[in-house]
Design an enzyme around this catalytic site. Structure first.
Site, PDB file in Angstrom:
ATOM      1  N   ASP A   1     -16.398 -24.814 -22.335  1.00 21.97           N
ATOM      2  CA  ASP A   1     -17.231 -25.906 -22.839  1.00 21.97           C
ATOM      3  C   ASP A   1     -17.369 -26.976 -21.746  1.00 21.97           C
ATOM      4  O   ASP A   1     -16.404 -27.315 -21.058  1.00 21.97           O
ATOM      5  CB  ASP A   1     -16.612 -26.520 -24.101  1.00 21.97           C
ATOM      6  CG  ASP A   1     -17.614 -27.368 -24.870  1.00 21.97           C
ATOM      7  OD1 ASP A   1     -18.006 -26.943 -25.971  1.00 21.97           O
ATOM      8  OD2 ASP A   1     -18.016 -28.439 -24.365  1.00 21.97           O
ATOM      9  N   ILE A   2     -18.578 -27.502 -21.625  1.00 17.29           N
ATOM     10  CA  ILE A   2     -18.865 -28.476 -20.569  1.00 17.29           C
ATOM     11  C   ILE A   2     -18.187 -29.828 -20.840  1.00 17.29           C
ATOM     12  O   ILE A   2     -18.000 -30.624 -19.909  1.00 17.29           O
ATOM     13  CB  ILE A   2     -20.402 -28.635 -20.425  1.00 17.29           C
ATOM     14  CG1 ILE A   2     -20.783 -29.134 -19.045  1.00 17.29           C
ATOM     15  CG2 ILE A   2     -20.972 -29.517 -21.515  1.00 17.29           C
ATOM     16  CD1 ILE A   2     -22.271 -29.041 -18.751  1.00 17.29           C
TER      17      ILE A   2
ATOM     18  N   HIS B   1     -22.002 -20.362 -32.511  1.00 12.40           N
ATOM     19  CA  HIS B   1     -20.953 -20.275 -31.496  1.00 12.40           C
ATOM     20  C   HIS B   1     -19.633 -20.645 -32.141  1.00 12.40           C
ATOM     21  O   HIS B   1     -19.600 -21.389 -33.124  1.00 12.40           O
ATOM     22  CB  HIS B   1     -21.253 -21.183 -30.297  1.00 12.40           C
ATOM     23  CG  HIS B   1     -21.595 -22.584 -30.663  1.00 12.40           C
ATOM     24  ND1 HIS B   1     -22.823 -22.935 -31.185  1.00 12.40           N
ATOM     25  CD2 HIS B   1     -20.868 -23.731 -30.617  1.00 12.40           C
ATOM     26  CE1 HIS B   1     -22.839 -24.226 -31.427  1.00 12.40           C
ATOM     27  NE2 HIS B   1     -21.659 -24.742 -31.101  1.00 12.40           N
TER      28      HIS B   1
ATOM     29  N   HIS C   1     -16.096 -22.359 -31.333  1.00  9.21           N
ATOM     30  CA  HIS C   1     -15.255 -23.126 -30.416  1.00  9.21           C
ATOM     31  C   HIS C   1     -13.844 -22.525 -30.449  1.00  9.21           C
ATOM     32  O   HIS C   1     -13.300 -22.258 -31.524  1.00  9.21           O
ATOM     33  CB  HIS C   1     -15.153 -24.587 -30.870  1.00  9.21           C
ATOM     34  CG  HIS C   1     -16.438 -25.345 -30.815  1.00  9.21           C
ATOM     35  ND1 HIS C   1     -16.782 -26.163 -29.761  1.00  9.21           N
ATOM     36  CD2 HIS C   1     -17.471 -25.411 -31.686  1.00  9.21           C
ATOM     37  CE1 HIS C   1     -17.972 -26.712 -30.002  1.00  9.21           C
ATOM     38  NE2 HIS C   1     -18.406 -26.274 -31.163  1.00  9.21           N
TER      39      HIS C   1
HETATM   40  P1  AMP Z   1     -21.707 -27.892 -31.438  1.00 10.23           P
HETATM   41  O1  AMP Z   1     -21.750 -29.391 -31.422  1.00 10.23           O
HETATM   42  O2  AMP Z   1     -20.715 -27.317 -32.411  1.00 10.23           O
HETATM   43  O3  AMP Z   1     -23.105 -27.326 -31.628  1.00 10.23           O
HETATM   44  O4  AMP Z   1     -21.177 -27.430 -30.022  1.00 10.23           O
HETATM   45  C1  AMP Z   1     -21.984 -27.349 -28.891  1.00 10.23           C
HETATM   46  C2  AMP Z   1     -21.076 -27.370 -27.723  1.00 10.23           C
HETATM   47  O5  AMP Z   1     -21.782 -26.912 -26.603  1.00 10.23           O
HETATM   48  C3  AMP Z   1     -20.522 -28.751 -27.376  1.00 10.23           C
HETATM   49  O6  AMP Z   1     -19.098 -28.743 -27.426  1.00 10.23           O
HETATM   50  C4  AMP Z   1     -21.047 -28.993 -25.963  1.00 10.23           C
HETATM   51  O7  AMP Z   1     -20.113 -29.682 -25.140  1.00 10.23           O
HETATM   52  C5  AMP Z   1     -21.298 -27.584 -25.475  1.00 10.23           C
HETATM   53  N1  AMP Z   1     -22.289 -27.444 -24.434  1.00 10.23           N
HETATM   54  C6  AMP Z   1     -23.548 -27.965 -24.412  1.00 10.23           C
HETATM   55  N2  AMP Z   1     -24.188 -27.607 -23.287  1.00 10.23           N
HETATM   56  C7  AMP Z   1     -23.323 -26.835 -22.590  1.00 10.23           C
HETATM   57  C8  AMP Z   1     -23.383 -26.161 -21.326  1.00 10.23           C
HETATM   58  N3  AMP Z   1     -24.499 -26.194 -20.553  1.00 10.23           N
HETATM   59  N4  AMP Z   1     -22.311 -25.455 -20.909  1.00 10.23           N
HETATM   60  C9  AMP Z   1     -21.189 -25.421 -21.666  1.00 10.23           C
HETATM   61  N5  AMP Z   1     -21.072 -26.024 -22.868  1.00 10.23           N
HETATM   62  C10 AMP Z   1     -22.110 -26.728 -23.313  1.00 10.23           C
END
Ligand code: AMP
Length: 112
Positions: A29-30, A98, A100
Site C-alpha cells: 500500500d502506498i 481489494h 488490505h
Molecule cells: P480503500 O480505501 O479501502 O479503497 O483502499 C484503497 C487503498 O489503496 C488505500 O489504502 C490507498 O493507500 C491505496 N492506494 C491508492 N493508490 C495506490 C497506489 N498507486 N499504489 C498502492 N496503493 C495505493
C-alpha cells in the site's frame, strides 16, 4: 475503464508488487497504516463483495488461502489483519475489490 487498480494490474501505473499469479496481485500500500500493509487485488474488476458472482467467491476464497500461505514470507509470522472496505461508510476509496493485509506489529484491539 478508469480504475487505478486495473492500471496497476496492467503495469500502466508502477507499484511495489510482492506477488502475482494468474488471478491476483499483491502490492505494498502506498500509504501504509501498519508496519506491513499490503493490498491483495483480483485481476478481474468488480467493485466490492456485493458484486461478487459465485465464481468470484471461489476466486476470493483462493486469494485468502494464498495470503495465508504467503504470510511468513511477507513478514507476517506474528499474525495479520484482513480488511475489505465497501462503500462510503467504510471509506472505500478505490471501487475495485481489494483486501488490505496489515501486520508486522501489534495492532489495536479496536477495529476502527
Ligand atoms: P480503500 O480505501 O479501502 O479503497 O483502499 C484503497 C487503498 O489503496 C488505500 O489504502 C490507498 O493507500 C491505496 N492506494 C491508492 N493508490 C495506490 C497506489 N498507486 N499504489 C498502492 N496503493 C495505493
Amino acid at each position: 475503464m478508469d480504475c487505478i487498480f486495473c492500471k496497476i494490474i496492467k503495469g500502466d501505473i508502477p507499484s511495489a508488487r510482492v506477488y502475482e499469479d494468474e488471478n491476483m496481485i499483491i502490492i505494498k500500500d502506498i500509504a501504509p497504516q501498519a508496519k506491513y500493509h499490503y493490498l491483495a487485488i483480483p485481476k478481474k474488476h468488480f467493485a466490492d463483495v456485493t458484486e461478487m458472482t459465485a465464481d468470484d467467491a471461489v476466486l476470493v476464497g483462493n486469494m485468502l488461502r494464498k495470503i495465508g500461505e504467503l504470510a511468513p514470507s511477507l513478514g507476517l509470522d506474528g499474525g495479520f489483519r484482513l480488511v475489505s472496505n465497501k462503500g462510503a461508510d467504510a471509506m472505500q476509496s478505490v471501487p475495485h475489490l481489494h483486501i488490505h493485509i496489515l501486520g508486522g506489529e501489534k495492532m489495536s484491539d479496536k477495529m476502527c
